[in-house]
Design an enzyme around this catalytic site. Structure first.
Site, short mmCIF file in Angstrom:
data_model
loop_
_atom_site.label_atom_id
_atom_site.label_comp_id
_atom_site.label_asym_id
_atom_site.label_seq_id
_atom_site.Cartn_x
_atom_site.Cartn_y
_atom_site.Cartn_z
CE LYS A 53 50.20 -73.45 -43.62
NZ LYS A 53 49.41 -72.72 -42.22
CB SER A 78 54.27 -75.91 -36.49
OG SER A 78 53.41 -75.05 -37.19
CD GLU A 204 56.40 -61.14 -39.66
OE1 GLU A 204 57.26 -62.01 -40.00
OE2 GLU A 204 56.81 -59.89 -39.42
N GLY A 208 57.98 -62.46 -33.64
CA GLY A 208 58.96 -62.91 -34.83
C GLY A 208 58.72 -62.28 -36.12
CG ASP A 210 60.43 -63.66 -40.41
OD1 ASP A 210 59.56 -64.02 -39.20
OD2 ASP A 210 60.50 -64.23 -41.38
CB SER A 304 44.74 -67.87 -41.34
OG SER A 304 45.14 -67.74 -40.21
C1 LIG Z 1 50.08 -71.65 -41.82
C2 LIG Z 1 49.59 -70.74 -41.05
C3 LIG Z 1 49.57 -69.24 -41.15
C4 LIG Z 1 50.77 -68.58 -42.00
O1 LIG Z 1 50.50 -68.92 -43.36
P1 LIG Z 1 51.68 -68.83 -44.38
O2 LIG Z 1 51.43 -69.09 -45.79
O3 LIG Z 1 52.88 -69.66 -43.77
O4 LIG Z 1 52.28 -67.43 -44.21
C5 LIG Z 1 48.58 -68.29 -40.76
N1 LIG Z 1 47.53 -68.91 -40.02
C6 LIG Z 1 47.25 -70.18 -39.88
C7 LIG Z 1 46.02 -70.72 -39.19
C8 LIG Z 1 48.11 -71.26 -40.49
O5 LIG Z 1 47.93 -72.42 -40.39
#
Ligand SMILES: *Cc1c(COP(=O)(O)O)cnc(C)c1O
Length: 319
Positions: A53, A78, A204, A208, A210, A304
């Site tokens: 992010k 969050s 996902e 959830g 969606d 991620s």
């Molecule tokens: C925010 C986040 C996601 C999901 O990313 P989106 O861009 O909202 O789909 C996945 N993994 C981690 C660790 C995140 O912080």
């Protein structure tokens, strides 16, 4: 709607140069044997602040004009987006206010404050965070940067997959976690440009799905906040922007259960000596689930993030 393109991902990569880490790509013989495939993990758990992010946040903030810089940035999150905005804002000399749920993981809340962001708390099951944010933006002149519904954010997120393709070459399949779709849509832009035949899967939490429902019905489905350990993907809906790219460029949306995520966390800790947060495990969990379909392939998996409370980690890993 004017959708971002791969050129926006390239422009984001230029802005991120020397600011974001080029994260490592790890492989594991054990994983390759288990899946019968050649798997490349893009380790965004080693990104600054511990998740991809930072890429989207820094890209968005570096495009602020002087009056936006003066008014400051506002974000709701969050966790990881909050830390990302706080850190990017501090680097760029912009004031940051973060609206966060009361039950956000302690480590994430502390880290956000540690990076210098001012935190405002709300109850995620009874209050509407978007309304709270709109009010702060109107009254204080702050610019809201949403966690995924923004062209500069998703273009920034796409730089991780871009690095992966540039490093390992074309792939047959790419798996990325899916919350609101910033990471997945950005990754898909990179995949379509750099590895056109690559199948792109968003993953996902099962509780959830969606995004999967939206993908299969062709219109955005809204759900209640899902109860899952994947707190980075507790989103209630995709945005028109991310959904438009996902519909066009993504091949399918898959799911993973909390118990599968725990199995993956255990594997990463025990075998690869790394900490991956539950949401970060979604891609690998899905690759394991459909391993018969990806046999013999070159497979990319985006890990991620790695932000998980150590106390929470111990609870999750204790049988
Ligand atoms: C925010 C986040 C996601 C999901 O990313 P989106 O861009 O909202 O789909 C996945 N993994 C981690 C660790 C995140 O912080």
């Amino acid at each position: 709607m004017n959708l971002p393109t791969y050129d926006d991902v390239i422009a984001a990569a230029d802005r991120l140069e020397n600011q974001a880490h080029q994260t490592p790509v790890f492989t594991s013989r054990t994983v390759n044997e288990e899946l019968g495939a050649e798997v490349f993990f893009k380790c965004e758990n080693f990104q600054r602040m511990g998740a991809f992010k930072f890429r989207g946040a820094f890209n968005a903030l570096s495009r602020f004009d002087p009056s936006q810089r003066k008014g400051g940035v506002l974000a709701f999150s969050s966790g990881n987006h909050a830390q990302a905005i706080s850190l990017a804002a501090r680097i760029l000399g912009i004031a940051a206010t973060i609206v966060m749920p009361q039950d956000a993981p302690a480590a994430k809340m502390a880290a956000t404050k540690g990076y210098g962001g001012q935190v405002v708390l709300y109850d995620r099951y009874t209050e509407d965070r978007e309304a709270i944010c709109r009010k702060l933006a109107d009254e204080k002149g702050m610019t809201l940067i949403p966690p995924y519904d923004h062209p500069d954010v998703l273009a920034g997120q796409g730089t991780a997959a871009r690095e992966l393709f540039n490093e390992v070459g074309e792939l047959d399949s790419l798996f990325a976690p899916l919350g609101g779709g910033g990471l997945l849509s950005g990754s898909a832009l990179a995949a379509r440009a750099l590895s056109p035949a690559c199948k792109v899967y968003g993953v996902e939490p099962e509780a959830g799905n969606d995004g999967q429902q939206s993908f299969r019905t062709g219109s955005i489905v809204h759900i209640d906040t899902p109860r899952t350990i994947a707190d980075g993907a507790q989103t209630q809906h995709l945005s028109p922007l991310t959904f438009a790219i996902i519909r066009r460029d993504v091949d399918d949306i898959l799911t993973a259960s909390d118990s599968e995520l725990i199995e993956c966390m255990r594997f990463f800790a025990a075998r690869m000596k790394m900490l991956v947060e539950p949401t970060g495990c979604l891609g690998f969990a899905a690759a394991r689930r459909i391993k018969d379909q990806i046999k013999g392939q070159r497979v990319g998996v985006v890990l991620s993030g790695g932000n998980v409370d150590l106390t929470r980690l111990c609870e999750l890993l204790t049988p």
